[in-house]
Design a protein around this motif. Structure first.
Motif, PDB file in Angstrom:
ATOM      1  N   ASP A  85       0.846  -1.195   0.000  1.00  0.00           N
ATOM      2  CA  ASP A  85       0.000   0.000   0.000  1.00  0.00           C
ATOM      3  C   ASP A  85       0.894   1.263   0.000  1.00  0.00           C
ATOM      4  N   HIS A  86       0.256   2.434  -0.029  1.00  0.00           N
ATOM      5  CA  HIS A  86       0.951   3.740  -0.092  1.00  0.00           C
ATOM      6  C   HIS A  86       2.435   3.786   0.251  1.00  0.00           C
ATOM      7  N   HIS A 181      -9.360   8.361   4.198  1.00  0.00           N
ATOM      8  CA  HIS A 181      -8.812   7.342   5.096  1.00  0.00           C
ATOM      9  C   HIS A 181      -9.267   7.582   6.532  1.00  0.00           C
ATOM     10  N   HIS A 209      -9.922   4.103  -2.275  1.00  0.00           N
ATOM     11  CA  HIS A 209      -9.323   4.014  -0.935  1.00  0.00           C
ATOM     12  C   HIS A 209     -10.315   4.556   0.089  1.00  0.00           C
ATOM     13  N   ASN A 231     -10.098  -0.686  -1.188  1.00  0.00           N
ATOM     14  CA  ASN A 231      -9.195  -0.861  -0.046  1.00  0.00           C
ATOM     15  C   ASN A 231      -9.912  -0.706   1.291  1.00  0.00           C
TER      16      ASN A 231
END
Ligand SMILES: [Zn+2]
Length: 284
Positions: A85-86, A181, A209, A231
């Protein structure tokens, strides 16, 4: 079977007009539960590792994590993907590639567009030599606790998305259409019209996301309008934490080391109940 290419799983999702769910995991309990339920439901699933957890808390050895997911995938018949991920750190991404990650996200969403394009393309060029897929982010998906007001400037623009995909060659792109997020202060409202326009302007699978707390009816529409990877992090972590907390609370008067060995089984049961429900959204 062996790990499947994430790009191939996203293609399957696109053909089925749905999305695969990608769960952020930190350890065996979380990865095993997701893969076990995926096998039960006969649906592909993606296991993700979030690098910042490793920088800050040493939650998992990156190579050990990749090996663990590979071993779990080898025991089942459905396609399992492994994704980093990121990260905006070129060296970290390259280490993950060397250590067995078959898909990585380069997050240049906070950079000026030209820089995001330049670096995303560079990662794609290198990753290609290792048969590794690259997800990029365009527009910026922020944090729920900070984005109670819509910031349309940060949303992905369809024409820019088309230009970005063409210029970089990425396998998928995370779009900013109103998700964020973390824990939402109020239910988000996805910009589904914009999503539709981005989907028409581009050919690559789109990624959503900030999947914890978006109402299911919005997700169902988003999955038919180009979102092929979804996600989930916060919700899954929260449940893992709550399950451990509950287990310890239930047994707090006892001081028996055997309780430690039995905890995984308890927690995995809770995770599996949640996963069986969540994965209904993924209509393979
Ligand atoms: Zn994200």
């Amino acid at each position: 079977m062996a790990l499947e290419r994430v790009s191939k799983i996203l293609k399957m999702a696109d053909e089925a007009n749905t999305s695969v769910i990608a769960f952020n995991c930190i350890n065996y309990d979380m990865a095993y539960s997701a893969i076990a339920v995926a096998e039960q439901l006969q649906k592909p699933v993606l296991i993700m590792l979030y690098p910042e957890h490793n920088y800050a808390f040493n939650n998992a050895d990156i190579k050990g994590f990749a090996e663990m997911v590979k071993a779990l995938a080898a025991k089942v018949k459905i396609p399992i993907g492994l994704h980093l991920d990121h990260s905006s750190d070129f060296n970290y991404i390259m280490r993950a590639v060397k250590d067995g990650f078959t898909s990585v996200m380069f997050d240049g969403s906070m950079m000026p567009l030209e820089e995001n394009i330049r670096l995303s393309r560079k990662i794609v060029e290198v990753a290609r030599n290792f048969d590794v897929d690259v997800e990029a982010e365009l527009g910026h998906v922020g944090f729920a606790k900070e984005s109670d007001e819509e910031n349309l400037d940060m949303y992905t623009k369809p024409d820019v998305a088309a230009e970005f995909c063409e210029a970089t060659g990425v396998s998928s792109v995370a779009v900013a259409i109103g998700s964020a997020h973390g824990v939402y202060l109020e239910a988000p409202k996805l910009d589904l019209l914009r999503l539709n326009e981005i989907n028409e302007a581009t050919d690559v699978p789109l990624v959503l996301h900030g999947g914890s707390g978006i109402p299911n009816d919005q997700l169902e529409i988003a999955f038919t309008k180009g979102i092929n990877k979804f996600n989930v992090g916060t919700e899954y972590f929260q449940l893992y934490y709550d399950s451990m907390h509950e287990y310890i609370e239930t047994h707090k008067e006892e001081r028996n080391v055997n309780l430690l060995f039995e905890m995984s089984k308890y927690v995995q049961g809770k995770l599996k109940d949640y996963l069986r429900e969540k994965m209904k959204l993924s209509k393979f």
